[in-house]
Design an enzyme around this catalytic site. Structure first.
Site, PDB file in Angstrom:
ATOM      1  N   SER A 151      -7.543  97.079 -20.929  1.00  0.00           N
ATOM      2  CA  SER A 151      -6.224  97.327 -21.510  1.00  0.00           C
ATOM      3  C   SER A 151      -6.331  97.187 -23.020  1.00  0.00           C
ATOM      4  O   SER A 151      -7.206  96.465 -23.528  1.00  0.00           O
ATOM      5  CB  SER A 151      -5.212  96.309 -20.974  1.00  0.00           C
ATOM      6  N   TYR A 172      -2.839  87.456 -19.518  1.00  0.00           N
ATOM      7  CA  TYR A 172      -3.305  88.828 -19.279  1.00  0.00           C
ATOM      8  C   TYR A 172      -4.312  89.296 -20.331  1.00  0.00           C
ATOM      9  O   TYR A 172      -5.368  89.848 -19.999  1.00  0.00           O
ATOM     10  CB  TYR A 172      -2.089  89.758 -19.258  1.00  0.00           C
TER      11      TYR A 172
END
Length: 252
Positions: free
Chosen positions: A149, A162
């Site tokens: 990501s 995350y």
């Protein structure tokens, strides 16, 4: 000199997080391209629906319900894939996300939340890479595609769980490319930007989503299908000398 092969026909492909979103779209695309696909997720009903959809289009699909943060369930998933198709040629680690724990400030974050999100995004990939990597090492061939990501390199408020997990995916990818290269196993990662999925829409108010979309140089959010071309390329023999790469697909 013969042209490189971009085909994945016949390549047995395991896709985690295959019940919805990016994982489901990639599984659908690989099945359409002639790859036998093993769909893996926790939701049995969604997996069966996805498998039936692919079989209706004459694709080969096996639905395996499994929690990929659990080592025993990952081992069983790989066993079932080999029992059904004899080998595993491609692993796509799409399982991940934040669920309801998105945007939690670190001073308010319970360690159980931190562990759950890091397990879902990093431990799951580690377990699947290890279990499938053993199969691929024995075969002396294979391609592993992890999903990273932009949050892995750009700090995001409330993402102290995350973002580090996805940064770990980048380094796991590079480390495994070093360790597994001797077995002719390639390991790469795709790093998506803003992708228009149901989950992303749930987390961002419409006006914020549209604002972020307009800020993308190409002027729009990506669609799950925009990731398919790169995934097919990395799975194919056309990318036979690419390993250890983290490739952004972000619209600029």
């Amino acid at each position: 000199m013969p042209l490189p092969s971009f085909s994945v026909s016949g390549k047995v492909t395991v896709v985690t997080g295959a019940s919805r979103g990016i994982g489901r779209e990639l599984a659908r695309g690989f099945a359409a391209a002639g790859a036998p696909v093993v769909l893996v997720a926790r939701s049995a009903a969604d997996l069966e629906s996805a498998a039936r959809e692919m079989e209706a289009q004459r694709g080969q699909a096996l639905a395996v319900t499994a929690d990929v943060t659990d080592e025993a369930q990952v081992s069983d998933m790989v066993r079932r894939a080999r029992d059904s198709f004899g080998r595993v040629d491609v692993l796509i680690n799409c399982a991940g996300g934040t669920g309801a724990d998105r945007s939690t400030p670190v001073l308010e974050m319970d360690v159980k939340v931190w562990r759950r999100i890091t397990d879902l995004n990093l431990k799951s990939a580690y377990l699947c890479c290890q279990a499938v990597g053993r199969v691929m090492a024995h075969q002396r061939s294979g391609s592993i595609i992890n999903f990273s990501s932009g949050a892995a390199v750009h700090p995001v408020h409330g993402m102290a769980h995350y973002s580090p997990a996805k940064a770990g995916i980048n380094q796991l990818t590079r480390t495994l490319s070093l360790e597994l290269g001797r077995y002719n196993v390639r390991v790469n990662a795709i790093s998506p930007g803003l992708i228009d999925t149901t989950t992303e829409r749930q987390h961002l108010p419409p006006e914020v989503f549209e604002k972020y979309s307009r800020a993308v140089p190409l002027g729009r959010a990506g669609q799950p299908g925009d990731l398919l071309g790169l995934a097919l390329f990395l799975a194919s023999d056309a990318s036979c000398y690419i390993s250890g790469a983290v490739i952004p697909v972000s619209g600029g």
